[in-house]
Design an enzyme around this catalytic site. Structure first.
Site, short mmCIF file in Angstrom:
data_model
loop_
_atom_site.label_atom_id
_atom_site.label_comp_id
_atom_site.label_asym_id
_atom_site.label_seq_id
_atom_site.Cartn_x
_atom_site.Cartn_y
_atom_site.Cartn_z
N ASP A 120 0.82 -1.21 0.00
CA ASP A 120 0.00 0.00 0.00
C ASP A 120 0.85 1.27 0.00
O ASP A 120 2.03 1.25 0.36
CB ASP A 120 -0.88 0.04 1.26
CG ASP A 120 -2.02 -0.96 1.19
OD1 ASP A 120 -2.01 -1.83 0.30
OD2 ASP A 120 -2.92 -0.88 2.05
N ASP A 121 0.19 2.36 -0.35
CA ASP A 121 0.66 3.75 -0.17
C ASP A 121 1.70 4.23 -1.19
O ASP A 121 2.16 5.35 -1.12
CB ASP A 121 1.23 3.99 1.25
CG ASP A 121 0.15 3.83 2.32
OD1 ASP A 121 -1.01 3.57 1.95
OD2 ASP A 121 0.48 3.96 3.50
N HIS A 170 -6.19 3.08 -4.11
CA HIS A 170 -6.03 3.34 -2.67
C HIS A 170 -6.37 4.81 -2.40
O HIS A 170 -5.81 5.42 -1.50
CB HIS A 170 -4.59 3.01 -2.24
CG HIS A 170 -4.42 2.84 -0.75
ND1 HIS A 170 -5.31 2.17 0.05
CD2 HIS A 170 -3.44 3.26 0.10
CE1 HIS A 170 -4.89 2.19 1.30
NE2 HIS A 170 -3.76 2.85 1.37
N HIS A 174 -5.54 9.52 0.22
CA HIS A 174 -5.41 8.69 1.44
C HIS A 174 -6.14 9.27 2.64
O HIS A 174 -5.57 9.39 3.73
CB HIS A 174 -3.91 8.51 1.76
CG HIS A 174 -3.64 7.26 2.54
ND1 HIS A 174 -3.53 7.23 3.91
CD2 HIS A 174 -3.44 5.98 2.15
CE1 HIS A 174 -3.27 6.01 4.33
NE2 HIS A 174 -3.21 5.22 3.27
N HIS A 264 3.77 -2.29 3.02
CA HIS A 264 3.80 -0.95 2.42
C HIS A 264 5.09 -0.75 1.63
O HIS A 264 6.16 -1.16 2.09
CB HIS A 264 3.70 0.12 3.52
CG HIS A 264 2.40 0.10 4.26
ND1 HIS A 264 2.13 -0.82 5.24
CD2 HIS A 264 1.29 0.86 4.12
CE1 HIS A 264 0.90 -0.61 5.71
NE2 HIS A 264 0.36 0.41 5.05
ZN ZN Z 1 -2.65 3.27 3.02
#
Ligand code: ZN
Length: 316
Positions: A120-121, A170, A174, A264
């Protein structure tokens, strides 16, 4: 505040174009027969030149080397991408068939020894190193990408798309979606998806909520956008930088058939995640697990309907 377009202004040149024609016509010496014959001869020559030009251009277009060159390039352009297109199609079908009976998943059914690594991210400054490890180890994975990060790190996402990794949504910035209006939630999902398409990727059909935050509005939106919410069954908490050994331990402790592991590739210093990855990959393979993308997991090991919706998520 911009001035209205002056339509009259556009019409102004019209009389000017008409005016010079009149004197030209008047100048024609219509009574002079010799002059008319010379004009006729000149017109014939112009017509002949035009015909010759048309024939020359037509023959060049039909028999020249360019179509052969185009044919020679066509197989090169399509052949390598055909397997990728097949894979993408299979992935989309797998997502659609699961989406037909559930709006979210946490894992596969657990009937096959398959595990999906998810990141993620990203994209971020550490994403290329994560990709280096995954590609060296031949591990497919799924990336849940933040839209605004593409302003700075889009090269990594282009690489992910090119190399067959799966890209999920995503959100654009955020946020905690549950705190946003329906309109703002839609913007968050839609803008990220549009960016991925602009980069040449397929429109994301997988979505992961930041901080595990979502509500009924999110589900309504995902239904409209034909997107599946992908949660996780294992959280490594790697973003808290607990140490390489802790990240490895958490990943392996939660490993089970059908598991979806959350890690991540951005959002901070990902040195520990990058250091932990080869050990996690090696250990999972030693235990007989095959590492797959989320759509591949859905295809091979579709989760059962009616899984309970977790209420205490905090990762993502
Ligand atoms: Zn995230």
């Amino acid at each position: 505040m911009s001035p209205r377009w002056n339509w009259d202004f556009e019409d102004e040149p019209r009389p000017r174009r008409v005016v010079p024609r009149l004197p030209l016509k008047q100048l024609q010496p219509s009574g002079d027969a010799r002059y008319r014959r010379r004009r006729l001869g000149a017109a014939l020559i112009v017509a002949l030149v035009a015909i010759v030009l048309v024939i020359a251009l037509a023959s060049h277009g039909s028999g020249g080397p360019s179509p052969a060159g185009a044919n020679a390039h066509r197989p090169q352009a399509t052949a390598p991408s055909e397997p990728a297109v097949d894979t993408r199609e299979r992935e989309q079908k797998a997502v659609a068939s699961v989406l037909a009976y559930t709006p979210f998943i946490r894992s596969g059914a657990g009937r096959k020894r398959e595990i999906a690594l998810t990141f993620d991210d990203g994209p971020g400054p550490y994403t290329p190193q994560v990709l280096d490890v995954l590609e060296r180890e031949h591990v497919p994975a799924t990336f849940f990408v933040i839209g605004i990060e593409l302003r700075y790190f889009s090269a990594s996402t282009v690489r992910e798309i090119r190399d067959g990794f799966v890209i999920g949504d995503h959100t654009e910035t955020h946020p905690m979606l549950a705190q946003l209006s329906a309109h703002d939630q839609r913007e968050e999902l839609f803008e990220q998806a549009a960016r991925i398409e602009l980069l040449g990727g397929p429109r994301p059909t997988l979505f992961r909520p930041p901080y595990g935050s979502f509500n009924q509005t999110t589900f309504a939106l995902l239904h409209q956008m034909h997107m599946l919410m992908v949660l996780w069954s294992v959280d490594t908490d790697d973003y808290q930088e607990p140490g390489v050994e802790v990240i490895v331990h958490r990943a392996l402790e939660g490993a089970a058939p059908g598991a979806i592991i959350l890690m991540h590739d951005a959002g901070g210093d990902r040195t520990q995640t990058i250091a932990a990855l080869p050990t996690i990959i090696g250990a999972l393979r030693k235990r007989g697990y095959r590492l797959v993308t989320v759509p591949q997991l859905l295809h091979d090991d579709p989760p059962p309907a009616g899984q309970p919706l977790p209420t205490n998520l905090s990762g993502g």
